[in-house]
Design a protein around this motif. Structure first.
Motif, mmCIF file in Angstrom:
data_model
loop_
_atom_site.group_PDB
_atom_site.id
_atom_site.type_symbol
_atom_site.label_atom_id
_atom_site.label_comp_id
_atom_site.label_asym_id
_atom_site.label_seq_id
_atom_site.Cartn_x
_atom_site.Cartn_y
_atom_site.Cartn_z
ATOM 1 N N MET A 1 53.042 22.943 66.172
ATOM 2 C CA MET A 1 53.422 24.181 65.538
ATOM 3 C C MET A 1 53.675 23.914 64.075
ATOM 4 O O MET A 1 54.124 22.835 63.706
ATOM 5 N N VAL A 3 55.411 26.426 61.111
ATOM 6 C CA VAL A 3 56.024 27.736 60.971
ATOM 7 C C VAL A 3 56.777 27.822 59.658
ATOM 8 O O VAL A 3 57.436 26.864 59.254
ATOM 9 N N ALA A 11 58.668 35.663 60.031
ATOM 10 C CA ALA A 11 58.130 34.305 60.053
ATOM 11 C C ALA A 11 56.615 34.360 60.157
ATOM 12 O O ALA A 11 56.051 35.360 60.600
ATOM 13 N N THR A 12 55.991 33.280 59.744
ATOM 14 C CA THR A 12 54.546 33.132 59.907
ATOM 15 C C THR A 12 54.288 31.757 60.500
ATOM 16 O O THR A 12 55.096 30.851 60.368
ATOM 17 N N GLY A 13 53.174 31.630 61.168
ATOM 18 C CA GLY A 13 52.802 30.343 61.731
ATOM 19 C C GLY A 13 52.271 30.487 63.134
ATOM 20 O O GLY A 13 52.160 31.596 63.672
ATOM 21 N N HIS A 14 51.937 29.361 63.720
ATOM 22 C CA HIS A 14 51.276 29.330 65.023
ATOM 23 C C HIS A 14 51.941 28.281 65.913
ATOM 24 O O HIS A 14 52.331 27.214 65.437
ATOM 25 N N GLU A 32 51.157 33.617 67.643
ATOM 26 C CA GLU A 32 51.630 33.726 66.267
ATOM 27 C C GLU A 32 53.126 34.004 66.242
ATOM 28 O O GLU A 32 53.613 34.873 66.960
ATOM 29 N N VAL A 33 53.839 33.268 65.406
ATOM 30 C CA VAL A 33 55.277 33.475 65.238
ATOM 31 C C VAL A 33 55.464 34.710 64.366
ATOM 32 O O VAL A 33 54.863 34.826 63.296
ATOM 33 N N TRP A 36 62.240 35.250 63.463
ATOM 34 C CA TRP A 36 63.138 34.179 63.868
ATOM 35 C C TRP A 36 64.583 34.632 63.728
ATOM 36 O O TRP A 36 64.875 35.614 63.055
ATOM 37 N N LEU A 45 62.471 31.073 67.579
ATOM 38 C CA LEU A 45 61.206 31.620 67.089
ATOM 39 C C LEU A 45 60.682 32.617 68.108
ATOM 40 O O LEU A 45 60.593 32.307 69.303
ATOM 41 N N VAL A 47 57.470 34.695 69.415
ATOM 42 C CA VAL A 47 56.025 34.478 69.351
ATOM 43 C C VAL A 47 55.311 35.505 70.219
ATOM 44 O O VAL A 47 55.750 35.818 71.324
#
Length: 103
Positions: A1, A3, A11-14, A32-33, A36, A45, A47
């Protein structure tokens, strides 16, 4: 991950978690996050993604949480993953690291 946590709670990220041995439920859960929060000292987090059961199975939509209890490297970093009201993964890092890098 990987993030990025933003001050407004977004939040952004995977996140991608593959459990091949089936400690609880073997499968690949990923997504995808979106946001949070904090629960005491735990980073939570939120998702949105898919769950693909192993063996076979078709991807199903899922929302899940990843809770980071401890930052650190092997033997220290600790996190859990919950979906459908069930604890899927309880993980203690054996390699790599969970790092907090404030900007």
């Amino acid at each position: 991950m990987e993030v990025t946590l933003l001050a407004d709670g977004s939040a952004t990220g995977h996140v991608d978690c593959v459990d091949q041995h089936g400690d609880n439920f073997p499968g690949n859960i990923f997504g995808e996050v979106t946001s949070w929060s904090m629960e005491g000292t735990t980073v939570v987090l939120n998702v949105t993604g898919k769950l693909l059961s192993i063996p076979g199975g078709h991807p199903v939509d899922v929302s899940f949480t990843v809770k980071i209890q401890r930052f650190g490297g092997a033997g220290v970093g600790h996190w859990t993953l919950e979906a459908f009201g069930t604890l899927f993964c309880v993980e203690l890092l054996t390699s790599g690291q969970i790092v907090y890098r404030p900007e």
